[in-house]
Design an enzyme around this catalytic site. Structure first.
Site, PDB file in Angstrom:
ATOM      1  N   ASP A   1       0.861  -1.178   0.000  1.00  0.00           N
ATOM      2  CA  ASP A   1       0.000   0.000   0.000  1.00  0.00           C
ATOM      3  C   ASP A   1       0.901   1.232   0.000  1.00  0.00           C
ATOM      4  O   ASP A   1       2.105   1.136   0.244  1.00  0.00           O
ATOM      5  CB  ASP A   1      -0.921   0.005   1.225  1.00  0.00           C
ATOM      6  N   SER A   2       0.289   2.387  -0.225  1.00  0.00           N
ATOM      7  CA  SER A   2       1.055   3.633  -0.232  1.00  0.00           C
ATOM      8  C   SER A   2       1.518   4.026   1.166  1.00  0.00           C
ATOM      9  O   SER A   2       2.421   4.855   1.305  1.00  0.00           O
ATOM     10  CB  SER A   2       0.217   4.765  -0.832  1.00  0.00           C
TER      11      SER A   2
ATOM     12  N   CYS B   1      -4.490  -1.199  -1.920  1.00  0.00           N
ATOM     13  CA  CYS B   1      -4.456   0.239  -2.180  1.00  0.00           C
ATOM     14  C   CYS B   1      -5.497   0.549  -3.247  1.00  0.00           C
ATOM     15  O   CYS B   1      -5.396   0.065  -4.382  1.00  0.00           O
ATOM     16  CB  CYS B   1      -3.058   0.642  -2.662  1.00  0.00           C
TER      17      CYS B   1
ATOM     18  N   GLU C   1      -3.167   8.872   8.596  1.00  0.00           N
ATOM     19  CA  GLU C   1      -1.724   8.685   8.712  1.00  0.00           C
ATOM     20  C   GLU C   1      -1.133   9.524   9.845  1.00  0.00           C
ATOM     21  O   GLU C   1      -0.098   9.174  10.416  1.00  0.00           O
ATOM     22  CB  GLU C   1      -1.035   9.039   7.391  1.00  0.00           C
TER      23      GLU C   1
ATOM     24  N   CYS D   1     -10.821   3.066  -0.013  1.00  0.00           N
ATOM     25  CA  CYS D   1      -9.416   3.215   0.367  1.00  0.00           C
ATOM     26  C   CYS D   1      -9.231   2.449   1.670  1.00  0.00           C
ATOM     27  O   CYS D   1     -10.071   2.552   2.571  1.00  0.00           O
ATOM     28  CB  CYS D   1      -9.060   4.693   0.550  1.00  0.00           C
TER      29      CYS D   1
ATOM     30  N   HIS E   1      -7.420   2.968   4.071  1.00  0.00           N
ATOM     31  CA  HIS E   1      -7.281   3.823   5.250  1.00  0.00           C
ATOM     32  C   HIS E   1      -8.632   4.091   5.920  1.00  0.00           C
ATOM     33  O   HIS E   1      -8.706   4.319   7.129  1.00  0.00           O
ATOM     34  CB  HIS E   1      -6.691   5.189   4.861  1.00  0.00           C
TER      35      HIS E   1
END
Length: 270
Positions: free
Chosen positions: A10-11, A73, A151, A185, A187
């Site tokens: 993932d990023s 991702c 994040e 996403c 996240h």
């Protein structure tokens, strides 16, 4: 039977929500995770840059002799959907499994999709849902702030900043009276509480990481690639930036203590 590890990338840290589900669904499987924390976010990058990054991420994972690769991702899955076709192992992204789950969950056919700007602009979830049922009404909303909020640790239930962002992003979707929303996403499940509060408890939220883990389990079973029932899983976490920064917030995504080594690697070498 195959005890080789599963590769996941993932990023940043969002893909750890998929790792959490993989560990739940496939408790005997070893996993190596790469989070490109030094180049996050992917969602604001050009298509060419996203493809370049994804190729490097997969090349890094392949050196560990993985038996499958998961693009945990939404941005890579949407923008570089065919990038895994040349791999010698199964490649799974989040689009198909998540769209299928949303299609099965909706009662009214009014489905919302949340994602990064790149994911929404690609039309990937929209097209996947329309291929399942062209009569679906699909409403999309880019939520670029969500990735940075997660994040940077703005994830505690009741956090005012995250709550306000969710209300702002979800206002139109709430007015459109959707009954199902794709968290496009990995996240986003971390702030599911804020998204749910913004649209109401009757709206079903579809977790892309969870649905992708379930799909991978089926693929491994079909291809006779499942680990042995008595296999002792090993976990390894790799990042392209600060190990300590990863350690500080990774437990939020994993839902528990970090259970493996964490190392920093130079992704530009790949």
């Amino acid at each position: 039977m195959d005890n080789r590890p599963i590769g996941v990338f993932d990023s940043g840290l969002g893909g750890l929500t998929a790792v959490k589900e993989l560990k739940r669904v496939l408790p005997n499987e070893s996993i190596i995770y790469f989070g490109d924390t030094g180049r996050i976010p992917y969602g604001t990058r050009s298509r060419e840059t996203i493809i370049k990054y994804a190729k490097q991420d997969m090349k890094f994972l392949m050196q560990y002799n993985v038996k499958a690769i998961v693009a945990a991702c939404g941005t890579v899955s949407s923008t570089a959907s065919k990038i895994g076709n040349a791999l010698p192992v199964p490649y799974i992204d989040v689009i198909g499994p998540t769209a299928k789950a949303a299609a099965e969950a909706t009662k009214t056919g009014r489905i919302g999709v949340l994602g990064t700007s790149a994911t929404i602009n690609s039309g990937s979830f929209y097209n996947a849902l329309k291929q399942i049922n062209r009569d679906f009404e699909v409403f999309t909303e880019p939520c670029p702030l969500f990735v940075n909020l997660v994040e940077n640790g703005f994830v505690s239930p009741g956090d005012e900043v995250t709550q306000l962002a969710a209300q702002r992003y979800l206002a139109a979707m709430k007015a459109d009276d959707v009954d199902t929303i794709i968290l496009g996403c990995t996240h986003f499940p971390i702030i599911k509480w804020a998204i749910g509060a913004a649209v109401g408890e009757k709206v079903k939220l579809i977790d892309s990481g969870r649905e992708t883990a379930r799909h991978l389990a089926k693929v491994l079973e079909e291809k006779n690639l499942l680990a042995q029932d008595n296999a002792e899983p090993e976990y390894r976490y790799c990042v392209s930036d600060s190990v300590q920064g990863f350690r500080n917030v990774a437990e939020l995504f994993l839902g528990g203590a970090i259970d493996g080594d964490i190392v920093r690697i130079d992704i530009e070498r790949y």
